[in-house]
Write a protein that holds these residues in place. Structure first.
Motif, PDB file in Angstrom:
ATOM      1  N   ARG A  30       0.834  -1.210   0.000  1.00 32.69           N
ATOM      2  CA  ARG A  30       0.000   0.000   0.000  1.00 32.69           C
ATOM      3  C   ARG A  30       0.863   1.253   0.000  1.00 32.69           C
ATOM      4  O   ARG A  30       0.590   2.212  -0.724  1.00 32.69           O
ATOM      5  CB  ARG A  30      -0.913   0.010   1.225  1.00 32.69           C
ATOM      6  CG  ARG A  30      -2.099  -0.890   1.110  1.00 32.69           C
ATOM      7  CD  ARG A  30      -2.890  -0.886   2.397  1.00 32.69           C
ATOM      8  NE  ARG A  30      -4.128  -1.649   2.258  1.00 32.69           N
ATOM      9  CZ  ARG A  30      -4.868  -2.028   3.270  1.00 32.69           C
ATOM     10  NH1 ARG A  30      -4.515  -1.724   4.519  1.00 32.69           N
ATOM     11  NH2 ARG A  30      -5.972  -2.709   3.066  1.00 32.69           N
ATOM     12  N   ALA A  37      -6.647   0.853  -1.657  1.00 33.71           N
ATOM     13  CA  ALA A  37      -7.412  -0.177  -2.364  1.00 33.71           C
ATOM     14  C   ALA A  37      -7.251   0.130  -3.854  1.00 33.71           C
ATOM     15  O   ALA A  37      -7.694   1.178  -4.316  1.00 33.71           O
ATOM     16  CB  ALA A  37      -8.871  -0.132  -1.964  1.00 33.71           C
ATOM     17  N   PRO A  38      -6.596  -0.749  -4.593  1.00 38.04           N
ATOM     18  CA  PRO A  38      -6.357  -0.466  -6.006  1.00 38.04           C
ATOM     19  C   PRO A  38      -7.631  -0.553  -6.838  1.00 38.04           C
ATOM     20  O   PRO A  38      -8.596  -1.212  -6.453  1.00 38.04           O
ATOM     21  CB  PRO A  38      -5.364  -1.556  -6.420  1.00 38.04           C
ATOM     22  CG  PRO A  38      -5.664  -2.679  -5.493  1.00 38.04           C
ATOM     23  CD  PRO A  38      -6.052  -2.042  -4.186  1.00 38.04           C
ATOM     24  N   PRO A  40      -9.934  -1.837  -9.937  1.00 38.16           N
ATOM     25  CA  PRO A  40     -10.073  -3.209 -10.435  1.00 38.16           C
ATOM     26  C   PRO A  40      -9.008  -3.614 -11.466  1.00 38.16           C
ATOM     27  O   PRO A  40      -8.534  -4.742 -11.461  1.00 38.16           O
ATOM     28  CB  PRO A  40     -11.473  -3.240 -11.043  1.00 38.16           C
ATOM     29  CG  PRO A  40     -12.231  -2.207 -10.250  1.00 38.16           C
ATOM     30  CD  PRO A  40     -11.221  -1.114  -9.982  1.00 38.16           C
ATOM     31  N   HIS A  41      -8.609  -2.690 -12.335  1.00 42.86           N
ATOM     32  CA  HIS A  41      -7.611  -3.033 -13.358  1.00 42.86           C
ATOM     33  C   HIS A  41      -6.206  -3.195 -12.776  1.00 42.86           C
ATOM     34  O   HIS A  41      -5.320  -3.700 -13.453  1.00 42.86           O
ATOM     35  CB  HIS A  41      -7.626  -2.006 -14.508  1.00 42.86           C
ATOM     36  CG  HIS A  41      -7.252  -0.626 -14.100  1.00 42.86           C
ATOM     37  ND1 HIS A  41      -8.172   0.253 -13.553  1.00 42.86           N
ATOM     38  CD2 HIS A  41      -6.076   0.028 -14.154  1.00 42.86           C
ATOM     39  CE1 HIS A  41      -7.561   1.404 -13.295  1.00 42.86           C
ATOM     40  NE2 HIS A  41      -6.291   1.295 -13.642  1.00 42.86           N
ATOM     41  N   ASN A  42      -5.989  -2.783 -11.536  1.00 44.32           N
ATOM     42  CA  ASN A  42      -4.698  -2.957 -10.865  1.00 44.32           C
ATOM     43  C   ASN A  42      -4.739  -4.024  -9.773  1.00 44.32           C
ATOM     44  O   ASN A  42      -3.710  -4.316  -9.157  1.00 44.32           O
ATOM     45  CB  ASN A  42      -4.237  -1.637 -10.228  1.00 44.32           C
ATOM     46  CG  ASN A  42      -3.797  -0.634 -11.255  1.00 44.32           C
ATOM     47  OD1 ASN A  42      -3.220  -0.998 -12.271  1.00 44.32           O
ATOM     48  ND2 ASN A  42      -4.080   0.636 -11.007  1.00 44.32           N
ATOM     49  N   GLN A  43      -5.885  -4.612  -9.517  1.00 47.33           N
ATOM     50  CA  GLN A  43      -6.049  -5.547  -8.403  1.00 47.33           C
ATOM     51  C   GLN A  43      -5.124  -6.763  -8.510  1.00 47.33           C
ATOM     52  O   GLN A  43      -4.508  -7.173  -7.534  1.00 47.33           O
ATOM     53  CB  GLN A  43      -7.499  -6.011  -8.290  1.00 47.33           C
ATOM     54  CG  GLN A  43      -7.782  -6.820  -7.031  1.00 47.33           C
ATOM     55  CD  GLN A  43      -7.709  -5.977  -5.768  1.00 47.33           C
ATOM     56  OE1 GLN A  43      -8.343  -4.927  -5.681  1.00 47.33           O
ATOM     57  NE2 GLN A  43      -6.934  -6.414  -4.793  1.00 47.33           N
ATOM     58  N   ALA A  44      -5.010  -7.348  -9.687  1.00 46.27           N
ATOM     59  CA  ALA A  44      -4.172  -8.541  -9.858  1.00 46.27           C
ATOM     60  C   ALA A  44      -2.708  -8.230  -9.564  1.00 46.27           C
ATOM     61  O   ALA A  44      -2.022  -9.011  -8.885  1.00 46.27           O
ATOM     62  CB  ALA A  44      -4.332  -9.112 -11.269  1.00 46.27           C
ATOM     63  N   PHE A  46      -1.573  -5.799  -7.695  1.00 43.58           N
ATOM     64  CA  PHE A  46      -1.502  -5.493  -6.262  1.00 43.58           C
ATOM     65  C   PHE A  46      -1.473  -6.790  -5.448  1.00 43.58           C
ATOM     66  O   PHE A  46      -0.613  -6.976  -4.588  1.00 43.58           O
ATOM     67  CB  PHE A  46      -2.722  -4.643  -5.885  1.00 43.58           C
ATOM     68  CG  PHE A  46      -2.682  -4.041  -4.518  1.00 43.58           C
ATOM     69  CD1 PHE A  46      -2.084  -2.808  -4.301  1.00 43.58           C
ATOM     70  CD2 PHE A  46      -3.265  -4.679  -3.437  1.00 43.58           C
ATOM     71  CE1 PHE A  46      -2.065  -2.219  -3.042  1.00 43.58           C
ATOM     72  CE2 PHE A  46      -3.254  -4.115  -2.174  1.00 43.58           C
ATOM     73  CZ  PHE A  46      -2.658  -2.877  -1.983  1.00 43.58           C
ATOM     74  N   ASP A  47      -2.385  -7.713  -5.749  1.00 45.49           N
ATOM     75  CA  ASP A  47      -2.449  -8.990  -5.027  1.00 45.49           C
ATOM     76  C   ASP A  47      -1.180  -9.816  -5.233  1.00 45.49           C
ATOM     77  O   ASP A  47      -0.689 -10.455  -4.296  1.00 45.49           O
ATOM     78  CB  ASP A  47      -3.669  -9.791  -5.460  1.00 45.49           C
ATOM     79  CG  ASP A  47      -4.977  -9.156  -5.036  1.00 45.49           C
ATOM     80  OD1 ASP A  47      -4.976  -8.273  -4.142  1.00 45.49           O
ATOM     81  OD2 ASP A  47      -6.036  -9.541  -5.596  1.00 45.49           O
TER      82      ASP A  47
END
Length: 75
Positions: A30, A37-38, A40-44, A46-47
């Motif tokens: 973070r 909280a990223p 949606p297009h950056n979620q993968a 970030f995870d």
């Protein structure tokens, strides 16, 4: 940077859980990314970063030798 991440090695923390390591990794990612909280297009990405930092933390803690303690292969 990341002053609120607690030390996870002995003798500061005698029992470190996977949740402790993941929480520290999440806080680090973070801070570095600037996202709490990223999107949606950056979620993968970030995870994946959280998982990689968690794994690196696990490897580091497993590799450290604390003075005055012997490694316990059964642990």
């Amino acid at each position: 940077m990341c002053r609120s991440i607690k030390t996870l090695r002995e003798p500061f923390t005698p029992a470190v859980t996977e949740a402790d390591m993941r929480a520290a990794a999440l806080q680090y990612v973070r801070k570095i990314s600037g996202f709490r909280a990223p999107a949606p297009h950056n979620q993968a990405a970030f995870d994946a970063a959280v998982a990689a930092v968690t794994a690196a933390t696990h490897q580091l803690l497993d590799s450290l030798v604390v003075r005055g303690r012997t490694a316990d292969p059964a642990a």
